[in-house]
Design a protein around this motif. Structure first.
Motif, PDB file in Angstrom:
ATOM      1  N   LEU A   1       1.094  -1.507   0.039  1.00  0.00           N
ATOM      2  CA  LEU A   1      -0.460   0.215   0.009  1.00  0.00           C
ATOM      3  C   LEU A   1       0.706   0.887  -0.064  1.00  0.00           C
ATOM      4  CD1 LEU A   1      -2.700  -0.994   2.604  1.00  0.00           C
ATOM      5  CD2 LEU A   1      -2.964  -0.470   0.172  1.00  0.00           C
ATOM      6  N   ILE A   2       2.123   1.282   0.903  1.00  0.00           N
ATOM      7  CA  ILE A   2       2.700   2.590   1.030  1.00  0.00           C
ATOM      8  C   ILE A   2       3.686   2.611  -0.008  1.00  0.00           C
ATOM      9  CG2 ILE A   2       4.492   2.943   1.695  1.00  0.00           C
ATOM     10  CD1 ILE A   2       4.393   2.097   4.025  1.00  0.00           C
ATOM     11  N   LYS A   3       4.078   2.141  -1.028  1.00  0.00           N
ATOM     12  CA  LYS A   3       4.860   2.341  -2.325  1.00  0.00           C
ATOM     13  C   LYS A   3       3.529   1.769  -3.675  1.00  0.00           C
ATOM     14  CE  LYS A   3       8.394   0.400  -1.085  1.00  0.00           C
ATOM     15  NZ  LYS A   3       9.108   1.557  -1.099  1.00  0.00           N
ATOM     16  N   ILE A   4       1.938   1.432  -3.695  1.00  0.00           N
ATOM     17  CA  ILE A   4       1.346   2.181  -4.320  1.00  0.00           C
ATOM     18  C   ILE A   4       0.682   3.892  -3.804  1.00  0.00           C
ATOM     19  CG2 ILE A   4      -1.282   1.794  -5.184  1.00  0.00           C
ATOM     20  CD1 ILE A   4      -0.915  -1.069  -4.299  1.00  0.00           C
ATOM     21  N   MET A   5       0.524   3.892  -2.410  1.00  0.00           N
ATOM     22  CA  MET A   5       0.132   5.630  -2.813  1.00  0.00           C
ATOM     23  C   MET A   5       1.417   6.468  -2.878  1.00  0.00           C
ATOM     24  SD  MET A   5      -1.143   4.856   1.379  1.00  0.00           S
ATOM     25  CE  MET A   5      -2.863   3.817   0.795  1.00  0.00           C
ATOM     26  N   ASP A   6       2.879   6.055  -3.323  1.00  0.00           N
ATOM     27  CA  ASP A   6       4.263   6.882  -3.040  1.00  0.00           C
ATOM     28  C   ASP A   6       4.371   6.728  -4.791  1.00  0.00           C
ATOM     29  OD1 ASP A   6       4.465   7.385  -1.013  1.00  0.00           O
ATOM     30  OD2 ASP A   6       6.136   6.156  -0.813  1.00  0.00           O
ATOM     31  N   HIS A   7       3.362   5.859  -6.014  1.00  0.00           N
ATOM     32  CA  HIS A   7       3.034   5.601  -7.438  1.00  0.00           C
ATOM     33  C   HIS A   7       4.705   4.785  -7.712  1.00  0.00           C
ATOM     34  CE1 HIS A   7      -0.053   8.756  -6.962  1.00  0.00           C
ATOM     35  NE2 HIS A   7       0.980   9.730  -6.304  1.00  0.00           N
ATOM     36  N   VAL A   8       4.247   3.343  -6.910  1.00  0.00           N
ATOM     37  CA  VAL A   8       5.780   2.932  -7.095  1.00  0.00           C
ATOM     38  C   VAL A   8       5.426   1.591  -8.045  1.00  0.00           C
ATOM     39  CG1 VAL A   8       7.437   2.082  -5.866  1.00  0.00           C
ATOM     40  CG2 VAL A   8       7.434   4.436  -5.550  1.00  0.00           C
ATOM     41  N   LEU A   9       5.528   1.841  -8.431  1.00  0.00           N
ATOM     42  CA  LEU A   9       4.791   0.223  -9.487  1.00  0.00           C
ATOM     43  C   LEU A   9       3.690   0.014  -9.279  1.00  0.00           C
ATOM     44  CD1 LEU A   9       7.785  -3.026  -8.510  1.00  0.00           C
ATOM     45  CD2 LEU A   9       6.814  -1.702 -11.123  1.00  0.00           C
ATOM     46  N   VAL A  10       3.042   0.823  -9.570  1.00  0.00           N
ATOM     47  CA  VAL A  10       1.405   0.294  -9.540  1.00  0.00           C
ATOM     48  C   VAL A  10       0.649  -0.741 -10.473  1.00  0.00           C
ATOM     49  CG1 VAL A  10      -0.508   1.432  -9.596  1.00  0.00           C
ATOM     50  CG2 VAL A  10       1.657   3.406  -8.686  1.00  0.00           C
ATOM     51  N   ALA A  11       0.799  -1.031 -10.852  1.00  0.00           N
ATOM     52  CA  ALA A  11       0.893  -2.142 -12.083  1.00  0.00           C
ATOM     53  C   ALA A  11       0.410  -3.299 -11.426  1.00  0.00           C
ATOM     54  CB  ALA A  11       0.441  -2.114 -12.739  1.00  0.00           C
TER      55      ALA A  11
ATOM     56  N   LEU B   1      -5.305   0.704   7.495  1.00  0.00           N
ATOM     57  CA  LEU B   1      -4.113   1.706   6.822  1.00  0.00           C
ATOM     58  C   LEU B   1      -4.492   2.772   5.486  1.00  0.00           C
ATOM     59  CD1 LEU B   1      -1.620  -1.448   6.028  1.00  0.00           C
ATOM     60  CD2 LEU B   1      -2.177   0.461   8.016  1.00  0.00           C
ATOM     61  N   GLY B   2      -5.471   2.587   5.859  1.00  0.00           N
ATOM     62  CA  GLY B   2      -6.413   3.829   4.663  1.00  0.00           C
ATOM     63  C   GLY B   2      -6.535   3.364   2.808  1.00  0.00           C
ATOM     64  N   ALA B   3      -6.260   2.091   2.901  1.00  0.00           N
ATOM     65  CA  ALA B   3      -6.444   1.694   1.506  1.00  0.00           C
ATOM     66  C   ALA B   3      -7.874   2.568   0.598  1.00  0.00           C
ATOM     67  CB  ALA B   3      -6.347   0.305   1.022  1.00  0.00           C
ATOM     68  N   VAL B   4      -8.860   2.773   0.981  1.00  0.00           N
ATOM     69  CA  VAL B   4     -10.307   2.682   0.148  1.00  0.00           C
ATOM     70  C   VAL B   4     -10.221   4.056  -0.383  1.00  0.00           C
ATOM     71  CG1 VAL B   4     -12.269   3.162   0.428  1.00  0.00           C
ATOM     72  CG2 VAL B   4     -11.257   1.199   1.552  1.00  0.00           C
ATOM     73  N   PRO B   5      -9.687   5.207   0.164  1.00  0.00           N
ATOM     74  CA  PRO B   5      -9.658   6.353  -0.672  1.00  0.00           C
ATOM     75  C   PRO B   5      -8.585   6.430  -2.166  1.00  0.00           C
ATOM     76  CG  PRO B   5      -8.650   6.418   1.524  1.00  0.00           C
ATOM     77  CD  PRO B   5      -9.754   5.492   1.734  1.00  0.00           C
ATOM     78  N   CYS B   6      -8.081   5.568  -1.358  1.00  0.00           N
ATOM     79  CA  CYS B   6      -6.573   5.139  -2.295  1.00  0.00           C
ATOM     80  C   CYS B   6      -7.072   4.697  -3.391  1.00  0.00           C
ATOM     81  CB  CYS B   6      -5.145   4.736  -1.839  1.00  0.00           C
ATOM     82  SG  CYS B   6      -3.821   4.225  -3.203  1.00  0.00           S
ATOM     83  N   LEU B   7      -7.565   3.565  -2.978  1.00  0.00           N
ATOM     84  CA  LEU B   7      -8.250   2.498  -4.932  1.00  0.00           C
ATOM     85  C   LEU B   7      -8.802   2.746  -4.847  1.00  0.00           C
ATOM     86  CD1 LEU B   7      -8.169  -0.752  -2.174  1.00  0.00           C
ATOM     87  CD2 LEU B   7      -6.518   0.035  -4.286  1.00  0.00           C
ATOM     88  N   ILE B   8     -10.107   4.043  -4.591  1.00  0.00           N
ATOM     89  CA  ILE B   8     -10.824   4.698  -5.606  1.00  0.00           C
ATOM     90  C   ILE B   8     -10.587   6.045  -6.290  1.00  0.00           C
ATOM     91  CG2 ILE B   8     -13.086   6.950  -4.753  1.00  0.00           C
ATOM     92  CD1 ILE B   8     -13.934   5.004  -2.358  1.00  0.00           C
ATOM     93  N   GLY B   9      -9.617   6.652  -5.351  1.00  0.00           N
ATOM     94  CA  GLY B   9      -8.439   7.527  -6.851  1.00  0.00           C
ATOM     95  C   GLY B   9      -8.330   6.521  -7.735  1.00  0.00           C
ATOM     96  N   ILE B  10      -7.410   5.723  -7.410  1.00  0.00           N
ATOM     97  CA  ILE B  10      -6.625   5.197  -9.153  1.00  0.00           C
ATOM     98  C   ILE B  10      -7.778   4.705  -9.828  1.00  0.00           C
ATOM     99  CG2 ILE B  10      -5.534   2.972  -9.421  1.00  0.00           C
ATOM    100  CD1 ILE B  10      -4.509   3.254  -7.615  1.00  0.00           C
ATOM    101  N   THR B  11      -9.542   4.300  -9.158  1.00  0.00           N
ATOM    102  CA  THR B  11     -10.252   3.680  -9.970  1.00  0.00           C
ATOM    103  C   THR B  11     -10.892   5.110 -10.945  1.00  0.00           C
ATOM    104  OG1 THR B  11     -10.696   1.989  -8.426  1.00  0.00           O
ATOM    105  CG2 THR B  11     -13.056   2.500  -9.569  1.00  0.00           C
TER     106      THR B  11
END
Length: 321
Positions: free
Chosen positions: A207-217, A239-249
């Motif tokens: 999650l931290i890496k995804i939030m930092d825009h690292v190797l997202v896919a 860990l706050g994944a929901v807003p992060c995932l919604i944002g990517i969606t």
């Protein structure tokens, strides 16, 4: 995935059928291999010279890689200079031998031979922890190629390799991360290793890496795979994944990323009712999931429709797409 990895690292894949000329090369190379392996019990300078030659030969020639499968003694001979606990005493030698091991693992007939040798797995784990960045990357890549066989996935997972892989992912060195992510993904296709990855802190690291825009896919694929485990979903919510995932969606241009995000959110809808409010607010404000039902991949459409139905059944929204 293995084929793509080989192309990226300029490693020749073994041909499906070996012709007569290749068999002649194999016979000619047998003496060369034995000579080089003998040097692994010689002086340090001989070991280093032989290791560089073996690295080159196993990269270039599928027939040379196949030679290693003729005897169970070849792998122990190859790794003789790497003493457990002192694997990084000579980083250049370590890198050459671990890379040779990676090259060997590309050959299908070598995969069990390599993985079933307990000392190999131990040395690979130590190389994940202690070695040059290239050595760490190649050790992770070796775990990835070996894990093409399901029985090897179990062996590797039981050996304790997943925790150092997750730790290396957490460190986040650009040269190693893609190989580490590939290894973690492949290993986690079996249930036992999902549990081990979650215990090793995979959800938080990813999650931290995804939030930092690292190797997202690449990391979203792993997160989606882990999301069928209740504890992983619980950690995501905490860990706050929901807003992060919604944002990517909502914002991503990558259909695969949207698909994986909405698949995780679908699971969260059923696992944690408290998160429905955030998902409802997104839908009511922007129609994100209604739009995905119309424009997403077939899987994304199915999951988005499921989210809308879930919201509708719970009274969270008054319409469906």
């Amino acid at each position: 995935m293995v084929s793509q990895w080989c192309r990226e690292h300029e490693i020749e894949l073994p041909k499906p059928v070996q012709d007569i000329d290749e068999q002649l090369v194999t016979n000619a190379d047998r003496g060369c291999l034995n000579s080089l392996l003998e040097k692994m019990s010689s002086s340090l300078s001989d070991q280093k010279a032989a290791a560089k030659q073996l690295r080159l030969l196993t990269k270039r020639s599928s027939s040379f890689r196949a030679l290693f499968g003729e005897s169970t003694e070849t792998i122990p001979q190859l790794l003789n200079p790497l003493s457990p606990g002192q694997v990084d005493a000579h980083p250049d030698l370590q890198e050459d031998l671990i890379t040779t091991l990676l090259n060997l693992s590309i050959h299908d007939n070598n995969k069990r031979l390599v993985a079933e040798n307990a000392s190999v797995i131990r040395l690979l784990i130590e190389s994940l922890e202690y070695g040059t960045v290239q050595t760490k990357s190649n050790a992770a890549a070796t775990f990835f190629t070996l894990s093409a066989i399901d029985s090897n996935k179990i062996t590797i997972g039981a050996s304790g390799a997943i925790k150092p892989l997750i730790d290396l992912l957490d460190v986040g060195h650009p040269l190693a991360m893609k190989d580490v992510a590939s290894a973690v993904f492949s290993l986690c296709t079996v249930l036992e290793n999902k549990e081990r990855a979650i215990n090793a802190g995979a959800v938080g690291v990813i999650l931290i890496k995804i939030m930092d825009h690292v190797l997202v896919a690449e990391l979203l694929v792993i997160l989606a795979m882990l999301s069928n485990h209740q504890r992983a979903v619980q950690e995501m919510c905490e860990l706050g994944a929901v807003p992060c995932l919604i944002g990517i969606t909502r914002e991503s241009d990558c259909e695969r990323n949207k698909e994986n995000c909405v698949a995780i959110l679908y699971t969260i809808c059923f696992a944690d009712r408290t998160k429905l409010k955030e998902i409802k607010e997104e839908e009511m404000a922007r129609g994100t999931f209604s739009r995905l039902v119309q424009t997403g991949t077939s899987r994304a459409k199915r999951k988005a429709r499921g989210i809308l139905e879930r919201l509708n059944r719970t009274g969270a929204i008054t319409h469906t797409a």
